[in-house]
Design a protein around this motif. Structure first.
Motif, PDB file in Angstrom:
ATOM      1  N   ASP A 163      40.933  28.820  41.651  1.00 52.56           N
ATOM      2  CA  ASP A 163      41.742  29.926  41.137  1.00 52.56           C
ATOM      3  C   ASP A 163      40.959  30.859  40.220  1.00 52.56           C
ATOM      4  O   ASP A 163      41.512  31.425  39.286  1.00 52.56           O
ATOM      5  N   ALA A 164      39.680  31.027  40.497  1.00 51.67           N
ATOM      6  CA  ALA A 164      38.868  31.921  39.672  1.00 51.67           C
ATOM      7  C   ALA A 164      37.751  32.547  40.497  1.00 51.67           C
ATOM      8  O   ALA A 164      37.373  32.026  41.550  1.00 51.67           O
ATOM      9  N   GLY A 165      37.246  33.664  40.001  1.00 52.09           N
ATOM     10  CA  GLY A 165      36.149  34.339  40.679  1.00 52.09           C
ATOM     11  C   GLY A 165      35.837  35.653  39.994  1.00 52.09           C
ATOM     12  O   GLY A 165      36.106  35.833  38.808  1.00 52.09           O
ATOM     13  N   HIS A 166      35.257  36.565  40.759  1.00 55.50           N
ATOM     14  CA  HIS A 166      34.824  37.857  40.252  1.00 55.50           C
ATOM     15  C   HIS A 166      35.441  38.957  41.119  1.00 55.50           C
ATOM     16  O   HIS A 166      35.554  38.791  42.327  1.00 55.50           O
ATOM     17  N   ALA A 167      35.784  40.068  40.496  1.00 54.92           N
ATOM     18  CA  ALA A 167      36.332  41.200  41.243  1.00 54.92           C
ATOM     19  C   ALA A 167      35.794  42.505  40.658  1.00 54.92           C
ATOM     20  O   ALA A 167      35.587  42.611  39.450  1.00 54.92           O
ATOM     21  N   PHE A 168      35.560  43.455  41.534  1.00 51.14           N
ATOM     22  CA  PHE A 168      35.180  44.805  41.139  1.00 51.14           C
ATOM     23  C   PHE A 168      36.117  45.788  41.822  1.00 51.14           C
ATOM     24  O   PHE A 168      36.555  45.556  42.954  1.00 51.14           O
ATOM     25  N   ALA A 169      36.383  46.890  41.145  1.00 47.21           N
ATOM     26  CA  ALA A 169      37.101  48.021  41.733  1.00 47.21           C
ATOM     27  C   ALA A 169      36.171  49.223  41.624  1.00 47.21           C
ATOM     28  O   ALA A 169      35.502  49.394  40.608  1.00 47.21           O
ATOM     29  N   PHE A 170      36.107  50.048  42.682  1.00 45.81           N
ATOM     30  CA  PHE A 170      35.170  51.167  42.699  1.00 45.81           C
ATOM     31  C   PHE A 170      35.601  52.197  43.733  1.00 45.81           C
ATOM     32  O   PHE A 170      36.482  51.937  44.549  1.00 45.81           O
ATOM     33  N   ASN A 171      34.959  53.369  43.709  1.00 48.71           N
ATOM     34  CA  ASN A 171      35.331  54.465  44.611  1.00 48.71           C
ATOM     35  C   ASN A 171      34.337  54.763  45.715  1.00 48.71           C
ATOM     36  O   ASN A 171      34.658  55.530  46.615  1.00 48.71           O
ATOM     37  N   GLU A 172      33.143  54.222  45.650  1.00 44.76           N
ATOM     38  CA  GLU A 172      32.158  54.541  46.672  1.00 44.76           C
ATOM     39  C   GLU A 172      31.450  53.284  47.158  1.00 44.76           C
ATOM     40  O   GLU A 172      31.272  52.337  46.403  1.00 44.76           O
ATOM     41  N   LEU A 173      31.079  53.291  48.425  1.00 42.67           N
ATOM     42  CA  LEU A 173      30.249  52.233  48.992  1.00 42.67           C
ATOM     43  C   LEU A 173      28.863  52.824  49.198  1.00 42.67           C
ATOM     44  O   LEU A 173      28.734  53.918  49.748  1.00 42.67           O
ATOM     45  N   LYS A 174      27.840  52.115  48.774  1.00 42.54           N
ATOM     46  CA  LYS A 174      26.482  52.635  48.896  1.00 42.54           C
ATOM     47  C   LYS A 174      25.955  52.578  50.324  1.00 42.54           C
ATOM     48  O   LYS A 174      25.087  53.347  50.695  1.00 42.54           O
TER      49      LYS A 174
END
Length: 146
Positions: free
Chosen positions: A71-82
């Motif tokens: 029940d744990a981990g890492h998350a990112f939110a962003f607007n562009e994919l490289k």
């Protein structure tokens, strides 16, 4: 195969509620994600629904999850994919804790013997999704009108 956008059978007992997101692909380094990325950890990194909500609230177009534990981990939110996704391995196919129909990638020990991505210190497989709008339910005609 059971997983949204992926191969392999989900192993968890998550709900079947659809998450309004479109699977983009798998990445092996956070440097491949947008430079405008915002981080959130804990359950957000193991839940497709919570990671989507985080991205939506942050006004971002995409979210990436890398599940580390039950029940744990890492998350990112962003607007562009490289760049487009270029990796596909068993780490990419780890199901989300809240919904085993979605991939949540992997982090650290959950990735097993997978190596870190090129230039990365940590072992991660980021499942990346695009936030899509929830479909509005059409109102059914009142039975009295029929």
């Amino acid at each position: 195969d059971g997983l949204k956008g992926g191969a392999g059978a989900g192993a968890g007992a998550g709900s079947a509620k659809a998450v309004p997101a479109r699977y983009i692909g798998c990445y092996d380094g956070e440097g491949q994600l947008g430079d405008d990325r915002e981080y959130e950890g804990g359950i957000y990194g193991a839940s497709a629904e919570l990671a989507r909500s985080f991205a939506k609230e942050a006004g971002k177009k995409y979210f990436a999850v890398s599940r580390a534990d039950v029940d744990a981990g890492h998350a990112f939110a962003f607007n562009e994919l490289k760049r487009p996704p270029r990796i596909s391995d068993e780490g990419c196919d780890q199901p989300c804790a809240d919904n085993d129909q979605y991939r949540c990638g992997c982090a650290d020990e959950l990735c097993g013997s997978l190596p870190p991505g090129k230039g990365e210190d940590n072992v991660r497989r980021w499942a990346v999704y695009e936030v899509v709008e929830k479909k509005k339910k059409k109102r059914s005609k009142d039975k009295a009108e029929l």
